[in-house]
Write a protein that holds these residues in place. Structure first.
Motif, PDB file in Angstrom:
ATOM      1  N   VAL A  50       0.843  -1.260  -0.104  1.00 20.62           N
ATOM      2  CA  VAL A  50       0.006   0.074  -0.092  1.00 20.62           C
ATOM      3  C   VAL A  50       0.826   1.186   0.106  1.00 20.62           C
ATOM      4  O   VAL A  50       1.707   1.252   0.669  1.00 20.62           O
ATOM      5  CB  VAL A  50      -0.847  -0.033   1.264  1.00 20.62           C
ATOM      6  N   LEU A  51       0.449   2.258  -0.955  1.00 20.69           N
ATOM      7  CA  LEU A  51       1.415   3.399  -0.860  1.00 20.69           C
ATOM      8  C   LEU A  51       0.206   4.576  -0.506  1.00 20.69           C
ATOM      9  O   LEU A  51      -0.712   4.606  -1.349  1.00 20.69           O
ATOM     10  CB  LEU A  51       1.969   3.583  -2.247  1.00 20.69           C
ATOM     11  N   VAL A  52       0.620   5.568   0.492  1.00 19.21           N
ATOM     12  CA  VAL A  52      -0.178   6.701   0.615  1.00 19.21           C
ATOM     13  C   VAL A  52       0.462   7.755   0.020  1.00 19.21           C
ATOM     14  O   VAL A  52       1.566   8.120   0.309  1.00 19.21           O
ATOM     15  CB  VAL A  52      -0.539   6.717   2.292  1.00 19.21           C
ATOM     16  N   VAL A  53      -0.108   8.597  -0.820  1.00 17.31           N
ATOM     17  CA  VAL A  53       0.270   9.809  -1.471  1.00 17.31           C
ATOM     18  C   VAL A  53      -0.209  11.046  -0.818  1.00 17.31           C
ATOM     19  O   VAL A  53      -1.595  11.068  -0.640  1.00 17.31           O
ATOM     20  CB  VAL A  53       0.075   9.927  -2.922  1.00 17.31           C
ATOM     21  N   GLU A  54       0.540  11.840  -0.358  1.00 18.47           N
ATOM     22  CA  GLU A  54       0.078  13.073   0.521  1.00 18.47           C
ATOM     23  C   GLU A  54       0.546  14.233  -0.056  1.00 18.47           C
ATOM     24  O   GLU A  54       1.857  14.183  -0.039  1.00 18.47           O
ATOM     25  CB  GLU A  54       0.007  12.983   1.876  1.00 18.47           C
ATOM     26  N   LYS A  55      -0.196  15.235  -0.463  1.00 17.09           N
ATOM     27  CA  LYS A  55       0.557  16.320  -1.097  1.00 17.09           C
ATOM     28  C   LYS A  55       1.045  17.442  -0.131  1.00 17.09           C
ATOM     29  O   LYS A  55       2.298  17.977  -0.398  1.00 17.09           O
ATOM     30  CB  LYS A  55      -0.642  17.347  -1.882  1.00 17.09           C
ATOM     31  N   ASP A  56       0.618  17.311   1.115  1.00 14.99           N
ATOM     32  CA  ASP A  56       1.015  18.471   1.876  1.00 14.99           C
ATOM     33  C   ASP A  56       1.511  17.953   3.465  1.00 14.99           C
ATOM     34  O   ASP A  56       0.409  17.629   4.022  1.00 14.99           O
ATOM     35  CB  ASP A  56      -0.049  19.467   2.099  1.00 14.99           C
ATOM     36  N   PRO A  57       2.622  17.819   3.689  1.00 15.60           N
ATOM     37  CA  PRO A  57       2.866  16.948   4.904  1.00 15.60           C
ATOM     38  C   PRO A  57       2.594  17.996   6.136  1.00 15.60           C
ATOM     39  O   PRO A  57       2.625  17.490   7.187  1.00 15.60           O
ATOM     40  CB  PRO A  57       4.614  16.763   4.828  1.00 15.60           C
ATOM     41  N   THR A  58       2.400  19.175   6.008  1.00 13.69           N
ATOM     42  CA  THR A  58       2.184  20.103   7.155  1.00 13.69           C
ATOM     43  C   THR A  58       0.767  20.148   7.299  1.00 13.69           C
ATOM     44  O   THR A  58       0.037  20.626   8.323  1.00 13.69           O
ATOM     45  CB  THR A  58       2.712  21.486   6.814  1.00 13.69           C
ATOM     46  N   TYR A  59      -0.106  19.216   6.454  1.00 15.30           N
ATOM     47  CA  TYR A  59      -1.647  19.290   6.618  1.00 15.30           C
ATOM     48  C   TYR A  59      -2.369  20.847   6.770  1.00 15.30           C
ATOM     49  O   TYR A  59      -3.077  20.939   7.496  1.00 15.30           O
ATOM     50  CB  TYR A  59      -1.925  18.550   7.746  1.00 15.30           C
ATOM     51  N   SER A  60      -1.772  21.896   6.135  1.00 19.29           N
ATOM     52  CA  SER A  60      -2.074  23.059   6.254  1.00 19.29           C
ATOM     53  C   SER A  60      -3.376  23.404   6.161  1.00 19.29           C
ATOM     54  O   SER A  60      -4.259  24.185   6.496  1.00 19.29           O
ATOM     55  CB  SER A  60      -1.208  24.036   5.851  1.00 19.29           C
TER      56      SER A  60
END
Lengths: 440, 244
Positions: A50-60
């Protein structure tokens, strides 16, 4: 190298792997919940990658961390009630589910204050029907008459009935839930990558229906993940894609081509999820309701809840359909508080006439413009993309149960614990909305 | 050690799993007992099984196990007596175990002092006793936080509440004031009004015993038998610890 991850030249460490079985687009609480459940349900060690792709690691700008964090069972749809009950069950035993060796136990800071819905005369009968449904499915809700309301909550000024959740309702810290899922999923071997999904490579197959129309079904082969601040991207070969991108789910769907056909064909139906901005104001009132104040929701749409022990409260209101604020940024409009929130709030709780606004923030709902309910399931035109989006403000409270449901859909082929077939995309194609009448 | 050896990690996990299984077994639902003997006897038997004690409404003696764990089965003769007072201190009860006791609507006094598994979810389930519970003792429970104490608002008949030594509550005196406001007829014991406050003496200086808690400073560890030496550039206060 074909067949393994090893390559003789290691160019960049933070690129995602070349191939993954399941790619979850979106690293919010739904995305990580799905990733955790997928790993939990695999029967062979390393059975699914499973790969989770997240654009913004700061979750702003992520909806998860900007939410007020409430959980309730007072819905009108039985699926929503069951999802809330299952999620609360999960959170009750969260340390058994999500504990990782050598890490601190998880503290969700759950406040068991319950939700109090106030009903005016005009909507009382709808809410009573909902109350019966809720009791049937096991939610512990009680009905309070106006006299009982006055006696229990002397600071409240109301003439209508109240529906109060006695157990399993309240609010908690969304950030700790997100981190708990993330930590556990990563300890189970979920890959994650900070990058943005910029495109898909699909193969198309054609099928003819009985009426002679030609259906083009796409299958995603590669998903292009672009690295932050760079033009570098990695095409990840994948078998299944899960769209849990929240407010950006519509954009992801457009990238594949959902919604780009003529109006009358199936291809013409786009994913009806768009961001809607909601404001939350932090106010301070030393004479306000004390520890016993529940998460109060007035029938005008205004809500408030206690925050901490120092006389601070969080409040807000949902704007009208025609007056939706601009979604290009997360700036807060204080005029909205003066005009739409404060009058109703001080009418309902007279002590709030003398409050002071100490802060505010804005967050996005991943709003389903069709019927404000989740969209969970396969898209009919894309054979390997699962949708888990459109929660319109109650994604966080349903996240553990939705993650389990999506994992069952992917790995078991159908829903096993809670039947969410009512949330399938086909209701949008057939234009049959299932309306949730208790939306905040 | 368990970071370096996988075997140790496996043993650690097993022991944790076995402990949680033991807690689950202790808090199982006594459905068979309830069907066969009725809810009152099942509740009584459950309390004794956990190691607690209880008192029936129509009797004045407490029923509990002796030091060897044996108890008398006389309660089987009175299937209609409901329980009035329960003492479950230092047992393994958790929120699941309450399934066996919720039927006792005449419960007047409950003590879960020192129970390691009593947490906020347990307190949230106590609303079923809203019409009868008058005394509650939740002191020395490490898992209770303010979020659970707010659930006690449903206990309108509560007259005595003991909240001493709650490790999860960071400002006990403030919580006591708020609890007294929430339950006006209840006497809250266990948290003194000046607990958790930083103390000042008459000169406005911090009192000796609060000095260490409220200030933070660098630490200098020096070997035993020698004098601590600091370079001229170091100034300010240090905490000197002599290595043994």
């Amino acid at each position: 190298m074909p067949g393994t991850d090893w390559s003789p030249v290691e160019l960049r460490r933070d690129l995602p792997p070349d191939r993954a079985d399941i790619v979850v687009v979106g690293g919010g609480v739904i995305g990580w919940s799905v990733a955790y459940w997928l790993k939990k349900k695999e029967r062979v060690r390393d059975g699914v990658r499973v790969l989770v792709v997240e654009k913004d690691p700061t979750y702003s700008e992520a909806s998860t961390v900007l939410s007020a964090g409430g959980i309730r069972q007072q819905f009108s749809l039985k699926e929503n009630i069951q999802l809330s009950l299952a999620s609360v069950d999960f959170m009750r035993n969260i340390n058994e589910h999500l504990w990782v060796l050598n890490e601190d136990p998880i503290d969700l800071q759950f406040n068991h204050s319950g939700y109090l819905f106030l009903a005016s005369e005009s909507v009382a009968h709808i809410m009573e029907e909902n109350y019966v449904t809720q009791r049937e499915h096991g939610a512990k809700v009680t009905l309070l008459s106006p006299a009982q309301l006055k006696e229990r909550f002397p600071w409240l000024n109301t003439d209508g009935f109240g529906f109060w959740g006695l157990e399993n309702e309240g609010w908690f810290d969304p950030w700790s839930l997100l981190n708990a899922f993330r930590r556990k999923a990563m300890s189970m071997g979920v890959f994650h990558c900070h990058g943005e999904v910029t495109g898909f490579t699909c193969t198309t197959s054609s099928r003819e229906t009985e009426d002679g129309d030609v259906l083009r079904i796409k299958r995603i082969k590669y998903i292009d993940v672009k690295m932050p601040d760079s033009r570098e991207y990695q095409p990840v070969e994948c078998a299944i894609v899960i769209n849990a991108a929240g407010v950006n789910s519509g954009k992801i769907a457009d990238m594949i081509g959902i919604g780009s056909g003529s109006e009358h064909s199936m291809a013409g139906f786009s994913l009806p999820v768009e961001p809607r901005k909601r404001y939350v104001y932090v106010v301070h009132c030393p004479d306000g309701p004390g520890l016993e104040s529940p998460f109060l929701i007035d029938y005008s749409g205004v809500y408030f809840r206690r925050e901490g022990l120092g006389g601070n409260y969080i409040t807000g209101n949902s704007p009208e359909e025609t007056e939706e604020p601009d979604i290009s940024d997360l700036k807060v409009d204080h005029e909205f508080f003066q005009e739409k929130v404060w009058p109703h709030l001080s009418h309902r709780v007279p002590a709030f006439e003398s409050l002071k606004v100490t802060g505010a923030w804005a967050g996005f709902y991943d709003y389903n413009t069709f019927d404000q309910n989740a969209i969970i399931g396969l898209h009919p035109r894309i054979s390997n993309m699962f949708l888990a989006t459109g929660f319109s403000g109650h994604g966080l409270q349903h996240s553990p149960a939705v993650g389990c449901a999506v994992a069952e859909l992917v790995l078991d082929g159908g829903f096993r614990t809670i039947d969410l077939s009512a949330f399938d995309f086909k209701r949008i194609l057939q234009q049959e909305p299932i309306l949730e009448r208790n939306i905040v | 050690m368990n970071q370096r050896f996988y075997d140790v990690e496996v043993f650690w996990r097993w022991s944790r799993w076995l402990k949680s299984r033991r807690v689950q077994r202790k808090n199982a639902y006594f459905g068979f007992t309830q069907k066969k003997f009725g809810v009152n006897i099942a509740a009584a038997y459950y309390v004794l099984h956990l190691g607690g004690s209880f008192r029936f409404t129509d009797q004045s003696e407490w029923v509990h196990a002796n030091s060897r764990g044996k108890f008398s089965y006389n309660f089987l003769n009175t299937p209609d007596s409901t329980i009035e007072e329960v003492d479950l201190s230092r047992t393994l009860i958790n929120h699941n175990g309450l399934d066996n006791i919720v039927s006792q609507k005449t419960l007047r006094s409950l003590s879960v002092q020192g129970c390691p598994n009593v947490d906020d979810w347990f307190l949230a389930r106590l609303h079923v006793f809203g019409e009868s519970l008058q005394e509650l003792d939740v002191s020395h429970c490490p898992r209770i936080t303010v979020g659970g104490l707010v659930a006690l608002q449903h206990l309108r008949k509560l007259r005595r509440l003991d909240v001493s030594s709650l490790v999860g509550v960071s400002s006990p005196s403030l919580v006591r004031i708020l609890l007294e406001e929430m339950l006006p007829l209840c006497e809250v014991t266990g948290a003194e009004y000046d607990q958790g406050f930083v103390q000042h003496d008459s000169m406005g200086q911090l009192k000796e015993d609060t000095w260490l808690e409220t200030r933070s400073f660098p630490v200098c560890i020096y070997p035993a038998g020698s004098e601590p030496r600091l370079a001229p550039s170091h100034s300010g206060e240090f905490l000197f610890l002599q290595a043994a």
